[in-house]
Design a protein around this motif. Structure first.
Motif, short mmCIF file in Angstrom:
data_model
loop_
_atom_site.label_atom_id
_atom_site.label_comp_id
_atom_site.label_asym_id
_atom_site.label_seq_id
_atom_site.Cartn_x
_atom_site.Cartn_y
_atom_site.Cartn_z
N PRO A 38 0.84 -1.20 0.00
CA PRO A 38 0.00 0.00 0.00
C PRO A 38 0.88 1.26 0.00
O PRO A 38 1.95 1.27 0.60
CB PRO A 38 -0.79 -0.09 1.31
CG PRO A 38 -0.52 -1.43 1.88
CD PRO A 38 0.68 -1.99 1.21
N ASP A 87 0.80 5.33 0.87
CA ASP A 87 0.07 6.36 1.59
C ASP A 87 0.26 7.70 0.89
O ASP A 87 1.11 8.49 1.28
CB ASP A 87 0.56 6.43 3.04
CG ASP A 87 -0.27 7.39 3.89
OD1 ASP A 87 -1.44 7.65 3.52
OD2 ASP A 87 0.25 7.87 4.91
N GLU A 124 -4.46 2.37 -8.61
CA GLU A 124 -5.38 3.06 -7.71
C GLU A 124 -6.77 2.50 -7.96
O GLU A 124 -7.23 2.42 -9.10
CB GLU A 124 -5.39 4.57 -7.94
CG GLU A 124 -6.35 5.28 -6.99
CD GLU A 124 -6.34 6.79 -7.15
OE1 GLU A 124 -6.97 7.46 -6.30
OE2 GLU A 124 -5.74 7.30 -8.10
N ASN A 145 -10.60 2.83 -5.98
CA ASN A 145 -11.41 3.39 -4.88
C ASN A 145 -10.57 4.20 -3.90
O ASN A 145 -10.78 4.13 -2.68
CB ASN A 145 -12.17 2.28 -4.15
CG ASN A 145 -13.12 1.53 -5.06
OD1 ASN A 145 -13.73 2.11 -5.94
ND2 ASN A 145 -13.21 0.23 -4.86
N ASP A 151 -7.52 3.76 -3.03
CA ASP A 151 -6.39 3.02 -2.46
C ASP A 151 -5.31 2.85 -3.51
O ASP A 151 -5.55 2.30 -4.59
CB ASP A 151 -6.84 1.64 -1.96
CG ASP A 151 -7.79 1.74 -0.78
OD1 ASP A 151 -7.65 2.68 0.03
OD2 ASP A 151 -8.69 0.88 -0.68
N SER A 169 -1.55 1.33 -4.56
CA SER A 169 -0.60 0.26 -4.26
C SER A 169 0.53 0.27 -5.28
O SER A 169 0.35 0.69 -6.42
CB SER A 169 -1.27 -1.11 -4.32
OG SER A 169 -2.23 -1.23 -3.30
#
Length: 141
Positions: free
Chosen positions: A24, A26, A107, A109, A111, A113
């Motif tokens: 993930p 941030d 990407e 929704n 999120d 990674s």
């Protein structure tokens, strides 16, 4: 003749794929792609191509009869390492199948990674270690 057909069938059988390594991120998709690009280039490697898979999937969905949104955005950075590629292909010329190497950013929704595919045991673990180092550096960016 039978002795030849069986090995050919085994060669034609697709390998069972391993799950990719996903980390993930941030931050935004744009920040993640910048971090990946920087981590690759900072190692003296050249990015051969950036595949904008997310754009392609979004652009062609209706053409293939689908309205499913797979990713909000997705890019794959393709590159090679002359040193490591030579090393793994000298060990086994069939390792050409893994080149170029790719790191992807997705990407979905909101999120984000960063990830890469996994490689078989043996010499290709050197490539996997390189990719893991790049992903780890980029995800901490």
């Amino acid at each position: 003749m039978r002795n030849i057909v069986l090995p050919l069938l085994l060669l034609a059988t697709p390998a069972i794929s391993e799950a990719p390594v996903l980390v993930p991120y941030d931050g935004s998709f744009e920040d993640a792609t910048f971090a990946v690009e920087s981590a690759i280039v900072d190692r003296g490697l050249v990015i051969d191509y950036v595949s904008h898979v997310g754009d392609m999937l979004n652009r062609t969905g209706a053409d293939v009869g689908s309205d499913a949104a797979i990713f909000d955005a997705a890019d794959i950075f393709l590159f090679c390492s002359a040193v490591l590629s030579r090393e793994v292909m000298e060990a086994d010329p069939n390792n050409i199948q893994f080149c170029p190497y790719g790191i992807f950013v997705t990407e979905k929704n909101g999120d984000v990674s960063i990830g890469h595919r996994t490689y078989p045991e043996g010499p290709m673990q050197k490539i996997q270690a390189l990719l893991q180092d790049i992903v780890t550096e980029a995800s901490a960016f």
